[in-house]
Scaffold this active site. Sequence first.
Site, mmCIF file in Angstrom:
data_model
loop_
_atom_site.group_PDB
_atom_site.id
_atom_site.type_symbol
_atom_site.label_atom_id
_atom_site.label_comp_id
_atom_site.label_asym_id
_atom_site.label_seq_id
_atom_site.Cartn_x
_atom_site.Cartn_y
_atom_site.Cartn_z
ATOM 1 N N GLN A 27 0.430 -1.352 0.108
ATOM 2 C CA GLN A 27 0.192 0.351 0.135
ATOM 3 C C GLN A 27 0.971 1.545 0.024
ATOM 4 O O GLN A 27 0.267 1.840 -0.168
ATOM 5 C CB GLN A 27 -0.875 -0.023 0.786
ATOM 6 C CG GLN A 27 -2.093 -0.904 1.186
ATOM 7 C CD GLN A 27 -2.875 -0.994 2.791
ATOM 8 O OE1 GLN A 27 -2.608 -0.080 3.215
ATOM 9 N NE2 GLN A 27 -3.703 -1.227 2.676
ATOM 10 N N TYR A 54 3.237 -11.773 2.905
ATOM 11 C CA TYR A 54 3.281 -9.779 2.839
ATOM 12 C C TYR A 54 3.937 -9.751 1.659
ATOM 13 O O TYR A 54 4.824 -9.936 1.557
ATOM 14 C CB TYR A 54 3.721 -9.580 4.298
ATOM 15 C CG TYR A 54 2.486 -10.072 5.256
ATOM 16 C CD1 TYR A 54 1.643 -10.574 5.418
ATOM 17 C CD2 TYR A 54 2.856 -9.206 6.666
ATOM 18 C CE1 TYR A 54 1.099 -11.226 6.695
ATOM 19 C CE2 TYR A 54 2.214 -9.576 7.815
ATOM 20 C CZ TYR A 54 1.366 -10.712 7.475
ATOM 21 O OH TYR A 54 0.389 -11.331 8.909
ATOM 22 N N TRP A 205 -4.162 -9.971 15.528
ATOM 23 C CA TRP A 205 -3.774 -9.029 14.898
ATOM 24 C C TRP A 205 -5.614 -7.816 14.304
ATOM 25 O O TRP A 205 -6.823 -8.809 15.153
ATOM 26 C CB TRP A 205 -3.229 -9.371 13.563
ATOM 27 C CG TRP A 205 -4.255 -10.393 13.356
ATOM 28 C CD1 TRP A 205 -4.071 -11.837 13.444
ATOM 29 C CD2 TRP A 205 -5.615 -10.740 11.670
ATOM 30 N NE1 TRP A 205 -5.193 -12.363 12.746
ATOM 31 C CE2 TRP A 205 -5.589 -12.090 11.671
ATOM 32 C CE3 TRP A 205 -5.828 -9.578 11.112
ATOM 33 C CZ2 TRP A 205 -6.895 -12.202 10.470
ATOM 34 C CZ3 TRP A 205 -6.967 -9.839 9.952
ATOM 35 C CH2 TRP A 205 -7.322 -11.180 9.803
ATOM 36 N N SER A 206 -5.499 -6.707 14.230
ATOM 37 C CA SER A 206 -6.937 -6.232 13.453
ATOM 38 C C SER A 206 -7.678 -5.469 14.948
ATOM 39 O O SER A 206 -8.746 -6.145 14.730
ATOM 40 C CB SER A 206 -7.806 -6.854 12.026
ATOM 41 O OG SER A 206 -8.845 -5.876 12.286
ATOM 42 N N ALA A 209 -10.420 -3.221 13.830
ATOM 43 C CA ALA A 209 -11.666 -4.254 13.003
ATOM 44 C C ALA A 209 -11.220 -4.067 11.209
ATOM 45 O O ALA A 209 -11.964 -2.752 10.534
ATOM 46 C CB ALA A 209 -12.821 -3.877 13.227
ATOM 47 N N GLN A 291 -0.339 7.853 13.093
ATOM 48 C CA GLN A 291 -1.235 6.977 12.742
ATOM 49 C C GLN A 291 -0.992 5.728 14.180
ATOM 50 O O GLN A 291 -1.269 5.426 14.647
ATOM 51 C CB GLN A 291 -1.834 5.724 11.725
ATOM 52 C CG GLN A 291 -2.631 6.748 10.980
ATOM 53 C CD GLN A 291 -2.714 5.470 9.157
ATOM 54 O OE1 GLN A 291 -1.544 5.291 9.230
ATOM 55 N NE2 GLN A 291 -4.129 5.698 9.452
#
Length: 336
Positions: A27, A54, A205-206, A209, A291
């Site tokens: 990304q 990844y 992880w996440s 969400a 972030q």
Amino acid sequence: MESRYLGASGFKISAITYGNWLTHGSQIEADAATACVHAALDAGITTFDTADVYANTRAESVLGDALRGHRRQSLEIFTKVFGPTGPKGHNDVGLSRKHILESIDGSLARLGTDYVDLYQAHRYDYFTPLDETMQAFADVVRAGKALYIGVSEWTADELRAAAPLAKELRIQLISNQPQYSALWRVIEAEVVPTSKELGISQIVWSPIAQGVLTGKYLPGKPHPEGSRATDDKGGAGAIRRFLTDDVLTRVQGLQPIAQELSLSLAQLAVAWVLQNENVATAIIGASRPEQVRENVAASGVVIPEELMRRIDDVLGDAVERDPRRTDESSPKFREA
């Protein structure tokens, strides 16, 4: 930055882990990725999680480059093996002895280190005998290429089968890496109780969400430009299940609770997973350094029980709790 023990071991890691799934090598550009890693280090994060799959190995290389020059003994570096990399031949996937022993060498070269602190089975392999997998992991540990062993998205029964093999081989199986958030609680009924019994911690992880718990996705509104929901390289598929108007409306209902704690919604989400005593660390990702700086503020936050109950009330039946969802994450077929 709070630190916590991982499993029934003397190994400590930071309560917030920086992970680079869907970001490094995919990304965002390498210089932006490096800035995020350096922001993590500046914020007191010492633990970094990646995987050979990844971005088809590029994520490991980007992370290794970003960490170059930092004292290795002050870092905890995790990676994983299972998924296909390279030309994706018939031995380029799974947890066979061949794939594990070849994959660890590739990961170490890309990360620029002689060893990883934790080497993880990225999924359960239904096509390789478990004792073959565990023996290969034991050989990796004895060769000094990994210090500890972990798994990712394994069911309670799979953990229970692996633990005695690890003990017999005298290696330490200390972690499981599942998806876990206030919206996705499938590990609570079976995996967490079993892990407590076996001396295994969760590396989750996440926790936000896939960004839904930040509150930036609004019901009935277009998704923000540049967000994961608009990413056609994989992010959109991962987040889609949470993007219903019902879920997004409930998430907005968490705003008063976050405000009461002087937290952003993202900080509330990360703090929420860290309340589970079996969770050793929450993995955060980032495409911008700010972030990282925002999410690390969740370390050390204690959410009162009354507010935890209010979170449950707000999210209601939007929460996924079915333990069978863990089993669904490991492939039951092989293309190669």
